[in-house]
Motif scaffolding. Structure first.
Motif, mmCIF file in Angstrom:
data_model
loop_
_atom_site.group_PDB
_atom_site.id
_atom_site.type_symbol
_atom_site.label_atom_id
_atom_site.label_comp_id
_atom_site.label_asym_id
_atom_site.label_seq_id
_atom_site.Cartn_x
_atom_site.Cartn_y
_atom_site.Cartn_z
ATOM 1 N N LEU A 279 -40.798 14.588 -20.845
ATOM 2 C CA LEU A 279 -41.960 13.700 -21.281
ATOM 3 C C LEU A 279 -41.228 12.506 -21.882
ATOM 4 O O LEU A 279 -40.772 12.476 -22.901
ATOM 5 C CB LEU A 279 -42.891 14.175 -22.146
ATOM 6 C CG LEU A 279 -44.361 13.722 -22.325
ATOM 7 C CD1 LEU A 279 -45.083 14.559 -23.128
ATOM 8 C CD2 LEU A 279 -44.420 12.225 -22.713
ATOM 9 N N THR A 280 -40.855 11.281 -21.109
ATOM 10 C CA THR A 280 -40.024 10.356 -21.390
ATOM 11 C C THR A 280 -40.990 9.263 -22.006
ATOM 12 O O THR A 280 -41.990 8.681 -21.778
ATOM 13 C CB THR A 280 -39.277 9.699 -20.456
ATOM 14 O OG1 THR A 280 -38.536 10.802 -19.628
ATOM 15 C CG2 THR A 280 -38.286 8.589 -20.685
ATOM 16 N N TYR A 281 -40.355 8.900 -23.237
ATOM 17 C CA TYR A 281 -41.218 7.636 -23.923
ATOM 18 C C TYR A 281 -40.150 6.518 -24.448
ATOM 19 O O TYR A 281 -38.929 6.887 -24.542
ATOM 20 C CB TYR A 281 -42.005 8.071 -25.311
ATOM 21 C CG TYR A 281 -41.129 8.660 -26.324
ATOM 22 C CD1 TYR A 281 -40.801 8.035 -27.493
ATOM 23 C CD2 TYR A 281 -40.418 10.230 -26.443
ATOM 24 C CE1 TYR A 281 -39.803 8.300 -28.462
ATOM 25 C CE2 TYR A 281 -39.796 10.568 -27.186
ATOM 26 C CZ TYR A 281 -39.448 9.717 -28.303
ATOM 27 O OH TYR A 281 -38.660 10.301 -29.353
ATOM 28 N N GLY A 282 -40.744 5.339 -24.471
ATOM 29 C CA GLY A 282 -39.828 4.132 -24.913
ATOM 30 C C GLY A 282 -40.585 2.989 -24.616
ATOM 31 O O GLY A 282 -41.811 3.020 -24.469
ATOM 32 N N GLY A 283 -39.747 1.824 -24.849
ATOM 33 C CA GLY A 283 -40.629 0.585 -24.688
ATOM 34 C C GLY A 283 -41.088 -0.128 -25.957
ATOM 35 O O GLY A 283 -41.040 -1.385 -25.922
ATOM 36 N N CYS A 284 -41.148 0.465 -26.807
ATOM 37 C CA CYS A 284 -41.624 -0.151 -28.246
ATOM 38 C C CYS A 284 -41.221 1.187 -29.208
ATOM 39 O O CYS A 284 -40.874 2.137 -29.016
ATOM 40 C CB CYS A 284 -42.988 -0.409 -28.300
ATOM 41 S SG CYS A 284 -44.191 0.745 -28.167
ATOM 42 N N GLN A 285 -41.153 0.709 -30.595
ATOM 43 C CA GLN A 285 -41.257 1.488 -31.556
ATOM 44 C C GLN A 285 -42.093 2.761 -31.763
ATOM 45 O O GLN A 285 -43.211 2.569 -31.397
ATOM 46 C CB GLN A 285 -41.180 0.764 -32.945
ATOM 47 C CG GLN A 285 -39.905 0.015 -33.242
ATOM 48 C CD GLN A 285 -38.571 0.791 -33.474
ATOM 49 O OE1 GLN A 285 -38.745 2.057 -33.880
ATOM 50 N NE2 GLN A 285 -37.581 0.220 -33.516
ATOM 51 N N SER A 286 -41.481 4.003 -32.077
ATOM 52 C CA SER A 286 -42.375 5.102 -32.104
ATOM 53 C C SER A 286 -42.372 5.553 -33.403
ATOM 54 O O SER A 286 -41.290 5.405 -34.404
ATOM 55 C CB SER A 286 -41.797 6.138 -31.388
ATOM 56 O OG SER A 286 -40.376 6.411 -31.516
ATOM 57 N N SER A 287 -43.433 6.388 -33.821
ATOM 58 C CA SER A 287 -43.481 6.802 -35.231
ATOM 59 C C SER A 287 -42.951 8.334 -35.366
ATOM 60 O O SER A 287 -43.289 9.186 -34.646
ATOM 61 C CB SER A 287 -44.839 7.096 -35.421
ATOM 62 O OG SER A 287 -45.083 7.832 -36.632
ATOM 63 N N PRO A 288 -41.677 8.692 -36.148
ATOM 64 C CA PRO A 288 -41.084 9.749 -36.407
ATOM 65 C C PRO A 288 -42.164 11.021 -36.703
ATOM 66 O O PRO A 288 -42.318 12.003 -36.005
ATOM 67 C CB PRO A 288 -40.352 9.871 -37.607
ATOM 68 C CG PRO A 288 -39.916 8.146 -37.662
ATOM 69 C CD PRO A 288 -41.165 7.554 -37.299
ATOM 70 N N ALA A 289 -43.147 10.481 -37.369
ATOM 71 C CA ALA A 289 -44.326 11.551 -37.792
ATOM 72 C C ALA A 289 -45.053 12.130 -36.537
ATOM 73 O O ALA A 289 -45.372 13.181 -36.316
ATOM 74 C CB ALA A 289 -45.147 11.146 -38.733
ATOM 75 N N ARG A 290 -45.279 11.042 -35.679
ATOM 76 C CA ARG A 290 -46.311 11.285 -34.603
ATOM 77 C C ARG A 290 -45.457 11.821 -33.601
ATOM 78 O O ARG A 290 -45.887 12.601 -32.594
ATOM 79 C CB ARG A 290 -46.786 9.940 -34.045
ATOM 80 C CG ARG A 290 -47.655 9.186 -35.196
ATOM 81 C CD ARG A 290 -49.190 9.351 -34.750
ATOM 82 N NE ARG A 290 -49.530 10.670 -34.655
ATOM 83 C CZ ARG A 290 -50.747 11.046 -33.998
ATOM 84 N NH1 ARG A 290 -51.190 10.446 -33.493
ATOM 85 N NH2 ARG A 290 -50.863 12.393 -34.106
ATOM 86 N N ILE A 291 -44.095 11.733 -33.215
ATOM 87 C CA ILE A 291 -43.121 12.273 -32.154
ATOM 88 C C ILE A 291 -43.129 13.789 -32.547
ATOM 89 O O ILE A 291 -43.037 14.801 -31.820
ATOM 90 C CB ILE A 291 -42.030 11.566 -32.089
ATOM 91 C CG1 ILE A 291 -42.030 10.243 -31.545
ATOM 92 C CG2 ILE A 291 -40.752 12.262 -31.323
ATOM 93 C CD1 ILE A 291 -42.773 10.002 -30.313
ATOM 94 N N ALA A 292 -42.901 14.016 -33.979
ATOM 95 C CA ALA A 292 -42.747 15.386 -34.431
ATOM 96 C C ALA A 292 -44.106 15.988 -33.938
ATOM 97 O O ALA A 292 -44.248 17.384 -33.448
ATOM 98 C CB ALA A 292 -42.810 15.469 -35.842
ATOM 99 N N ASP A 293 -45.409 15.475 -34.132
ATOM 100 C CA ASP A 293 -46.516 16.131 -33.680
ATOM 101 C C ASP A 293 -46.644 16.330 -32.184
ATOM 102 O O ASP A 293 -47.037 17.376 -31.590
ATOM 103 C CB ASP A 293 -48.058 15.205 -33.903
ATOM 104 C CG ASP A 293 -48.227 15.054 -35.275
ATOM 105 O OD1 ASP A 293 -47.553 16.142 -36.250
ATOM 106 O OD2 ASP A 293 -48.675 13.903 -35.760
ATOM 107 N N ALA A 294 -46.016 15.166 -31.358
ATOM 108 C CA ALA A 294 -45.876 15.578 -29.857
ATOM 109 C C ALA A 294 -45.068 16.763 -29.635
ATOM 110 O O ALA A 294 -45.415 17.416 -28.653
ATOM 111 C CB ALA A 294 -45.403 14.379 -29.297
ATOM 112 N N VAL A 295 -43.994 17.016 -30.165
ATOM 113 C CA VAL A 295 -43.091 18.054 -30.002
ATOM 114 C C VAL A 295 -43.723 19.454 -30.271
ATOM 115 O O VAL A 295 -43.766 20.379 -29.432
ATOM 116 C CB VAL A 295 -41.661 17.923 -30.863
ATOM 117 C CG1 VAL A 295 -40.893 19.283 -30.847
ATOM 118 C CG2 VAL A 295 -40.932 16.868 -30.570
#
Length: 519
Positions: A279-295
């Motif tokens: 599940l590749t993401y990029g193109g703009c800044q991401s939120s570490p807290a939300r990326i942890a939720d996605a994991v």
């Protein structure tokens, strides 16, 4: 033509070779229509011959005004096969902005999705072109599919040379003169090796963002690997989740705001997403807290790509680096790619040591040739072989790159600088906030004020005063927003990035209409 030119194979030829290996396999799926590899390969060759018959060949510009159709990919391949450069418009730009780009790149042929025929008429009224070719019957333009059906499907050798321009991608274009980023055919091949090889098994990619952006590159990789591409016309989280389960999707690219929508959708909790491998993401800044939720939601399948149209790929944060035991890693853009050099420099051009903030400068074979017919602007960002990205970041002792802001988005306030992504990261840690966007707005004295827009959890009771108090306590008064507004969803650009330009304009209008104050 040199021997190197004679031996050169474009990305299109390599993909067509791969499609020929198993012509009966499923290659493209769109709204229940399933196109085999052989059918797609034949369509590309027929289209290429049809373009040549229309006088469109090497050194000409073909502009696509097309959605996510199998024929859109075929048209790009066909145009590149005959040596034409391709410009793919974002569909949600205004007609004026699209016309400015069509005119700027000296479009010889506008290839149109029949669903966008009315918009094409608006654009060509503002910027006439020699040929309008439609991917099917329409009231205006010539049916390119009908022309292609009259041509042979016999393989056609590429007319492109390594140094020819393959793609023209535009940044900006909504105001002022659009900037066309020039990438050669030789460089286009290098994009294919950006992502790591995946485990054995058929790759099945879901495309829910425009083929004019990163999803188009990833679709090329999938087709070359022998996989299949499922095309959605736009992003709908419920439809995406259903397709992941129903089509056993292995690969998906999302910009961070769309990733958040996917994992926050009620269906995510009971949808089988076990087929996902990347599940590749990029193109703009991401939120570490939300990326942890996605994991936590999708498992160890997240993969971040940091790059720019001007620079190609710069850094990768792989699945193993998405370690919930090391949350600081989720703030970084990953390790710099081996074939890429990165330097962090101050305003005088001095290289800075690890940990210090400065402009991210890049040198690699993927760097653009320049901006289309804008030598002065090219010289501003390309100096001595180094691309000045306009991003502010730092490297750590292990070679991980962290991006803290765009130079133009950094807010200059009394007492220092506010990095918008750092403030967004902080706001997003609030348990009742799903997403946020931070930007600067000038007051009547032309001083910049910090503004924020946040998407709360449905039914939450979070308020602006509480958020401001949290910011003041955790980061100090300098970072405290002068105004925080709540919305159901952030407006997004056509590529899927938060539209801060629109948010800033709305804030300025509100400020002008109601006087200054705190929200």
């Amino acid at each position: 033509m040199s021997m190197d030119d004679q031996n050169f194979r474009t990305y299109v030829e390599e993909n067509l070779d791969a499609l020929s290996t198993h012509p009966d396999r499923e290659a493209l799926i769109h709204q229940g229509r399933r196109v085999t590899a052989g059918e797609f390969r034949d369509l590309v060759h027929r289209m290429a011959r049809a373009l040549l018959a229309q006088g469109i060949g090497r050194g000409r510009t073909v502009t696509l005004l097309c959605g996510n159709l199998p024929e859109t990919l075929a048209a790009r391949y066909a145009a590149n096969l005959v040596g034409a450069r391709v410009n793919h418009l974002y569909n949600k730009l205004s007609a004026d902005a699209q016309a400015a780009i069509v005119r700027d790149v000296e479009t010889q042929a506008l290839i149109v999705d029949p669903r966008l025929a009315e918009r094409a008429a608006e654009v060509t009224k503002l910027a006439p072109v020699p040929a309008v070719l439609v991917l099917g019957p329409a009231k205006t333009g010539t049916d390119l599919l009908e022309l292609a059906a009259q041509q042979s499907a016999e393989p056609l050798a590429s007319l492109a040379r390594p140094e020819d321009i393959c793609t023209l991608r535009h940044t900006g274009g909504t105001t002022g003169h659009p900037k066309g980023i020039c990438t050669t055919f030789e460089q286009a091949r290098s994009f294919s090796g950006l992502l790591p090889e995946e485990p054995d098994g058929e790759r099945r990619q879901l495309v829910v963002t425009t083929l004019a952006h990163a999803a188009g590159h990833l679709a090329d990789n999938t087709l070359r690997s022998g996989g299949a591409v499922v095309l959605h016309d736009d992003f709908d989280p419920a439809e995406a989740l259903a397709t992941i389960a129903g089509e056993r999707i292995t690969d998906l690219f999302l910009l961070p705001p769309l990733l958040y929508q996917l994992m926050d959708h009620p269906d995510a909790a009971h949808t089988d997403t076990s087929s996902l491998r990347m599940l590749t993401y990029g193109g703009c800044q991401s939120s570490p807290a939300r990326i942890a939720d996605a994991v936590r939601r999708f498992g160890p399948v997240l993969f971040q790509v940091y790059g720019q149209n001007e620079a190609g790929g710069i850094a990768l944060l792989n699945q193993d680096d998405h370690d919930l035991e090391r949350p600081e890693r989720l703030r970084s853009a990953g390790k710099v790619i081996e074939s890429v050099e990165v330097a962090i420099r101050d305003e005088s051009g001095r290289d800075l040591p690890p940990g210090e903030h400065g402009e991210v400068c890049v040198r690699s074979e993927m760097i653009m040739q320049g901006y289309w017919k804008q030598p002065e602007l090219t010289a501003e960002v390309l100096r001595d072989g180094w691309l000045h990205t306009g991003d502010i970041g730092f490297l750590d002792d292990e070679g991980y790159l962290t991006i803290v802001d765009r130079i133009k988005d950094m807010i200059v306030v009394v007492g220092g600088h506010v990095y918008t992504t750092e403030l967004e990261d902080l706001i997003n840690t609030h348990p009742q906030i799903l997403q946020s966007a931070v930007f600067g707005v000038r007051d009547s004295d032309r001083m910049e004020q910090v503004y924020a827009v946040a998407v709360p959890v449905p039914g939450s009771d979070v308020d602006a005063d509480g958020l401001r108090a949290m910011v003041r306590e955790r980061r100090g008064a300098m970072y405290e927003p002068a105004d925080i507004r709540f919305v159901d969803a952030l407006p997004l650009t056509d590529a899927g990035k938060p539209d801060k330009k629109q948010l800033r304009q709305l804030a300025e209008q509100s400020l002008a209409g109601s006087g200054e104050g705190r929200g």
